[in-house]
Scaffold this motif. Structure first.
Motif, short mmCIF file in Angstrom:
data_model
loop_
_atom_site.label_atom_id
_atom_site.label_comp_id
_atom_site.label_asym_id
_atom_site.label_seq_id
_atom_site.Cartn_x
_atom_site.Cartn_y
_atom_site.Cartn_z
N PHE A 1 -10.87 5.71 -12.20
CA PHE A 1 -9.95 5.64 -11.07
C PHE A 1 -10.38 4.52 -10.11
CE2 PHE A 1 -7.98 6.61 -7.09
CZ PHE A 1 -6.76 7.12 -7.44
N VAL B 1 0.85 -1.20 0.00
CA VAL B 1 0.00 0.00 0.00
C VAL B 1 0.88 1.25 0.00
CG1 VAL B 1 -1.92 1.16 1.12
CG2 VAL B 1 -1.67 -1.30 1.37
N GLU B 2 1.95 1.21 0.79
CA GLU B 2 2.88 2.34 0.84
C GLU B 2 3.56 2.55 -0.52
OE1 GLU B 2 4.27 2.29 5.53
OE2 GLU B 2 5.53 1.32 4.03
N PHE C 1 -3.23 -7.19 -5.87
CA PHE C 1 -2.65 -7.24 -4.53
C PHE C 1 -3.06 -8.56 -3.84
CE2 PHE C 1 -2.36 -4.38 -0.45
CZ PHE C 1 -1.32 -5.13 0.00
N LEU D 1 -7.93 -0.11 2.82
CA LEU D 1 -7.46 -0.07 1.43
C LEU D 1 -8.31 0.89 0.62
CD1 LEU D 1 -5.18 -2.06 1.06
CD2 LEU D 1 -6.67 -3.52 -0.24
N TRP D 2 -9.63 0.82 0.84
CA TRP D 2 -10.52 1.67 0.02
C TRP D 2 -10.55 3.11 0.49
CZ3 TRP D 2 -11.86 1.15 -4.73
CH2 TRP D 2 -11.77 -0.13 -5.30
N ALA E 1 -0.07 3.09 -10.75
CA ALA E 1 -0.06 4.45 -10.20
C ALA E 1 -0.01 5.48 -11.32
CB ALA E 1 1.14 4.63 -9.27
N SER F 1 -8.48 1.12 -9.25
CA SER F 1 -8.18 0.77 -7.86
C SER F 1 -8.64 -0.66 -7.58
CB SER F 1 -8.91 1.72 -6.91
OG SER F 1 -8.54 3.06 -7.16
N TYR G 1 10.02 7.11 -2.31
CA TYR G 1 9.34 8.30 -2.83
C TYR G 1 10.31 9.11 -3.71
CZ TYR G 1 6.81 12.80 -2.55
OH TYR G 1 6.17 13.98 -2.84
N TRP H 1 -6.32 -3.05 -9.05
CA TRP H 1 -5.08 -3.08 -8.27
C TRP H 1 -5.28 -3.94 -7.02
CZ3 TRP H 1 -3.81 -1.09 -3.35
CH2 TRP H 1 -2.45 -1.20 -3.03
N ASP I 1 2.93 -1.91 -9.44
CA ASP I 1 2.43 -0.77 -8.67
C ASP I 1 2.71 0.54 -9.38
OD1 ASP I 1 1.55 -2.45 -6.75
OD2 ASP I 1 3.11 -2.01 -5.29
N VAL J 1 1.91 7.19 -6.51
CA VAL J 1 0.84 8.12 -6.88
C VAL J 1 1.21 9.54 -6.44
CG1 VAL J 1 -1.56 8.78 -6.44
CG2 VAL J 1 -1.00 6.41 -6.90
N PHE J 2 1.68 9.71 -5.22
CA PHE J 2 2.10 11.03 -4.75
C PHE J 2 3.21 11.60 -5.62
CE2 PHE J 2 -0.10 10.43 -0.70
CZ PHE J 2 -0.38 11.73 -0.32
N VAL K 1 -4.65 12.71 -6.78
CA VAL K 1 -4.48 12.75 -8.23
C VAL K 1 -5.18 13.96 -8.83
CG1 VAL K 1 -5.22 11.54 -10.31
CG2 VAL K 1 -4.06 10.28 -8.52
N ARG L 1 11.26 4.40 3.06
CA ARG L 1 10.15 5.01 2.32
C ARG L 1 10.54 6.35 1.71
NH1 ARG L 1 3.85 5.80 4.12
NH2 ARG L 1 3.30 6.53 2.05
N ASN M 1 -7.59 4.34 -1.26
CA ASN M 1 -7.79 4.54 -2.70
C ASN M 1 -8.55 5.85 -2.98
OD1 ASN M 1 -6.47 2.25 -3.62
ND2 ASN M 1 -8.29 0.96 -3.46
N VAL M 2 -9.57 6.13 -2.18
CA VAL M 2 -10.33 7.37 -2.40
C VAL M 2 -9.46 8.58 -2.04
CG1 VAL M 2 -12.42 8.64 -1.80
CG2 VAL M 2 -12.51 6.17 -2.04
N THR N 1 -2.85 8.16 -12.49
CA THR N 1 -2.56 9.59 -12.41
C THR N 1 -2.72 10.26 -13.77
OG1 THR N 1 -0.96 8.94 -10.75
CG2 THR N 1 -0.95 11.22 -11.41
N TYR O 1 2.51 1.74 -3.54
CA TYR O 1 1.55 2.28 -4.51
C TYR O 1 1.27 3.75 -4.20
CZ TYR O 1 -2.95 2.57 -7.04
OH TYR O 1 -3.97 2.94 -7.86
N THR O 2 1.07 4.05 -2.92
CA THR O 2 0.81 5.43 -2.51
C THR O 2 1.97 6.36 -2.86
OG1 THR O 2 -0.56 4.61 -0.69
CG2 THR O 2 0.26 6.86 -0.51
N ASP O 3 3.18 5.91 -2.58
CA ASP O 3 4.36 6.73 -2.89
C ASP O 3 4.42 7.07 -4.36
OD1 ASP O 3 5.08 6.65 -0.29
OD2 ASP O 3 6.74 5.26 -0.53
N LEU P 1 -6.31 8.72 -2.45
CA LEU P 1 -5.41 8.91 -3.59
C LEU P 1 -6.14 9.58 -4.75
CD1 LEU P 1 -3.30 5.62 -3.57
CD2 LEU P 1 -2.68 7.88 -2.71
N LEU P 2 -7.45 9.32 -4.89
CA LEU P 2 -8.22 9.98 -5.94
C LEU P 2 -8.12 11.50 -5.77
CD1 LEU P 2 -11.74 8.89 -7.14
CD2 LEU P 2 -11.17 11.29 -6.93
#
Lengths: 208, 208, 208, 208
Positions: free
Chosen positions: B65, A14-15, B76, A90-91, B23, B69, D17, B72, B19, A21-22, A101, D13, A94-95, B27, A17-19, A97-98
């Motif tokens: 999106f 999760v980290e 996962f 997780l969800w 991502a 998700s 990033y 994804w 991932d 996206v950010f 984005v 992390r 995901n939101v 995006t 994927y998040t990284d 991250l929406l």
């Protein structure tokens, strides 16, 4: 479903994927700074003038980049306290991250339409919702006696919740005043630190 | 070739690459929401009108999106059950990612040509193929007595297969009805949960 | 410099950076498939015609995506044999990534100018150079008695070198015939498997 | 704050990033190389001419990619010496990444306005600030007796600082001469190696 270990996820992916996206949202911000808007120039003075005309775009870029960085740091701080994730977390993520984005879009709205309400409101509201979902992440993780938290994080759960709440309040203030002051409302985040300390101290006093 | 340990791969790097692709695809969706389509406006009302005109684009963005998700999350869930990957799995995954990367394109088709068959069909078909390749991943991994699965996942392999099959069926329904209903067909995914449970219960009964 | 352990790097971060670059290059390919080239249409038939006109772009996209996937798999295969990296390997990898990043550009050249030599040559030459730098990575890692390889990889070093050499030869053939046949030259990669086996068998015989 | 272990972060992390941001910035550089600038051509000769006209863009791309790679390698070298990060380091890193993300923009300025001061200055100044923030990272990490460094890195902290200082000096020289020589000023980095050795030897002598 929550009974079987099968329904839990490791946070590492999760980290990751998040990284990503950010990182992409932060980098796409630069696409708003294109030389297209400069066009043909015939002298040094003209190029400097054209670049000066881009200053509001540059400012928007810097503000959005730093706020995105702040949201990433909050995510980082939260997830190092997590032992595991479940489907709900997780969800929520995901939101969340929406709305991360969306930031390149709301940033360009803010840069190009600062004279209109929608342009002034879009970015602060976007950040507010992202902060709210950040708070929801923590609320869920620390629910049921901290069922997704690491053992050592459970004691401090209420303190961390207060720190997150403070970010939500600052975000709400920035969003509420934005129709009049636009991105200057982000100065509300200056109070994030002191407000967070205050809320945490009050929570500690109530506990004692 | 399958005899030598040399032909197996650790899943960690496949996950990292996957991932990053997810991502970026998620995006890039935001690039369809540009201020270019707004252009010059002269009043608050005009900007609100212009933004309202972007609502179908925003809706497409949100749907894509969330479906990305979902795909994804499925990836996962699958890969945490895998002990290792082999060349075949690697290439199923690569082709699966090809259809993930296509999603920003099929999303903009859906957003801009909702009045034509091709516009209504493109996105649901894209998601269906991606779901199908997700099912193929699992079918291959659990073949030969689960030769790529973790020990503890082998027992549940048939249940997971049914869950994946349910996603494929919902995707097929969404694709088949899409010429008439367009993206509303994605409501078929609402039945994903109950259908998955049903298929799993039937499979359990047949086994017993 | 090679004497101090300080001059060695762990491969994990090189892999992470490489994965992200490959993932982005692969995903940027889709930007060539935009609805801009379709423009206004007035009937289903017109949209289908417009989409049919995009088939060469779609074909270029698929070919480049699969070849990028192939180069990523080669990188994956190589790096799981590496114990560590040094400065030289890091820079071979950086230049290799430069040619990966160029692929979206050479792909659009191939898609838009198939009737001219430069359009037909660009992509195959790009892939050839990337394959060559892949071979250089392995040559350097296995030099000095395999100074960057894992212990268990040292025995097989000559076989892996032959497999890499085969990819370089196919790439060279594809590049050499490309002025006449364009991207069809990539069919040369079909011989990658058999040629690799042949070279490895010959090497094994010479050793025996 | 520095007293509680809570205020420290794992570097893994931060690296993930950072890698993603570098990878995307490096890959976005290629967006400047588009076939749009070529347009319609009617013969092989015309296409070659159009491509030759893109050589300055290609050169800018290569220079920026290699300098970005260099900055990434510096980041890699630094962070493998770190035991942990704190909030200050996190924010130095975030601002450092802001200047990494700017590089695609300053690169296109350099490519399109080489005849004007602003065009010649933008890229070297951008790299200089990024190098300076790289130096700040190290200065902070090695402050207070190396409070963020790994045990084995503390001895060599002064040597590493000198190596970083040398990169800053070369960056400053490149930025200062850039109004007259533009990107040729990056040749100052050629002296990075010898200057670094010199500074390290002087520091060692002063210590002895």
């Amino acid at each position: 479903m929550a009974e079987e270990p099968h329904s839990f996820f490791s946070v590492a992916r999760v980290e990751a994927y998040t990284d990503a996206v950010f990182a992409i949202a932060a980098t796409l911000l630069v696409l708003d700074l294109t030389t297209n808007t400069i066009g043909e120039v015939a002298s040094d003075a003209e190029l400097w003038t054209a670049l000066a005309a881009m200053l509001p775009n540059l400012l928007s870029f810097v503000i959005s980049f730093l706020l995105l960085s702040r949201l990433w740091v909050i995510h980082f701080q939260q997830f190092r306290e997590l032992e595991r994730a479940d489907g709900v977390l997780l969800w929520i993520n995901n939101v969340r991250l929406l709305f991360i984005v969306l930031i390149p879009f709301t940033t360009s709205l803010a840069a190009e339409y600062p004279d209109y309400v929608a342009g002034r409101v879009a970015l602060p509201v976007n950040f507010f919702v992202a902060a709210l979902l950040g708070h929801a992440t923590w609320t869920w993780a620390s629910a049921k006696g901290g069922h997704l938290l690491k053992e050592e994080a459970k004691q401090d759960a209420y303190r961390s919740a207060r720190a997150g709440l403070s970010a939500v309040i600052c975000g709400a203030v920035a969003a509420i005043v934005s129709p009049w002051v636009g991105s200057w409302g982000f100065l509300a985040y200056v109070f994030n630190g002191p407000l967070g300390s205050l809320l945490q101290r009050r929570a500690a006093r109530q506990r004692a």
